[in-house]
Motif scaffolding. Sequence first.
Motif, mmCIF file in Angstrom:
data_model
loop_
_atom_site.group_PDB
_atom_site.id
_atom_site.type_symbol
_atom_site.label_atom_id
_atom_site.label_comp_id
_atom_site.label_asym_id
_atom_site.label_seq_id
_atom_site.Cartn_x
_atom_site.Cartn_y
_atom_site.Cartn_z
ATOM 1 N N LYS A 98 0.822 -1.215 0.000
ATOM 2 C CA LYS A 98 0.000 0.000 0.000
ATOM 3 C C LYS A 98 0.857 1.268 0.000
ATOM 4 O O LYS A 98 0.499 2.261 -0.640
ATOM 5 C CB LYS A 98 -0.940 -0.007 1.202
ATOM 6 C CG LYS A 98 -1.881 -1.200 1.246
ATOM 7 C CD LYS A 98 -2.627 -1.389 -0.065
ATOM 8 C CE LYS A 98 -3.500 -2.624 -0.038
ATOM 9 N NZ LYS A 98 -4.132 -2.896 -1.361
ATOM 10 N N GLU A 101 1.854 1.931 -3.499
ATOM 11 C CA GLU A 101 0.746 2.541 -4.236
ATOM 12 C C GLU A 101 0.633 4.032 -3.949
ATOM 13 O O GLU A 101 0.274 4.823 -4.832
ATOM 14 C CB GLU A 101 -0.574 1.862 -3.862
ATOM 15 C CG GLU A 101 -0.714 0.434 -4.335
ATOM 16 C CD GLU A 101 -2.053 -0.169 -3.935
ATOM 17 O OE1 GLU A 101 -3.017 0.613 -3.749
ATOM 18 O OE2 GLU A 101 -2.130 -1.392 -3.795
ATOM 19 N N SER A 138 3.375 -4.137 -6.998
ATOM 20 C CA SER A 138 2.504 -2.994 -6.771
ATOM 21 C C SER A 138 2.682 -1.946 -7.856
ATOM 22 O O SER A 138 1.709 -1.400 -8.386
ATOM 23 C CB SER A 138 2.782 -2.389 -5.392
ATOM 24 O OG SER A 138 1.963 -1.250 -5.169
ATOM 25 N N VAL A 228 -0.313 3.638 5.623
ATOM 26 C CA VAL A 228 -1.326 3.990 4.631
ATOM 27 C C VAL A 228 -1.969 5.332 4.968
ATOM 28 O O VAL A 228 -2.099 6.212 4.114
ATOM 29 C CB VAL A 228 -2.407 2.887 4.546
ATOM 30 C CG1 VAL A 228 -3.492 3.262 3.540
ATOM 31 C CG2 VAL A 228 -1.778 1.545 4.184
#
Length: 241
Positions: A98, A101, A138, A228
């Motif tokens: 994450k 990302e 990712s 995140v």
Amino acid sequence: MKNPRIYIDTQINIGEVLALEKAPSHYLGSVLRMKEQDNVRVFNGEGGYYQCNVNFANKKNVSLNILEFIEESRESNLQTHIGLGMSLGDRMEYAIQKASELGVSQITPLITSRSELKLKGEKQQKKMQRWQQVAISSCEQNGRNVVPTINAPIHIEQFVSEQKNACKLVLHHRDATNIKDIEQNESVSALIGPEGGLTQDEIELAIKHGFTATTLGPRILRTETAPVVLLSVLQTLWGDF
């Protein structure tokens, strides 16, 4: 999948035929069942991607025609380096996936007082390879053309003493500054504890080295959730959201 993206850790030259290694060959040839002339995008960390098409493909071997280089930057103007206390299970993989990302630049797994994951020798090497592959996968999915660096695990003392970014944050849910009240910066190092959290001594050590104790709100976040939320907030306040 139309025009899939794959990462290759090698030099790429326009006009050449590139024979892929086993893993990407299996993915394109066996999983996606790509045929000659099908389009593929390949990137190797240069900041753009190479437009290619399939020269040859079967279930085990695939080669590509390298057609042109497309300059395309999807990197944030905000440089972020997260030091994350190592945790058991799939927490580290989730956090790395994450964070990649969300545009993280570097992640350093940390050995802390409450870290339950212990790595040495071959076991550490295999884990690092796995973590780096998580970041690569990712980026193949999210469109980034630069893969974040997953550093070798180090002790928390080394991490806090080596950070040179303009802003240094240690996440701490008690008696801390709200992140909205911190002056905007272009580079951030953030310290996040493992599932058991950071000890008071570790927080004080970070503060001694110039880190600001920072909160993301009144609720305690899990170690895999904190990166995140932090990156989402930082990208919204200072980055490219």
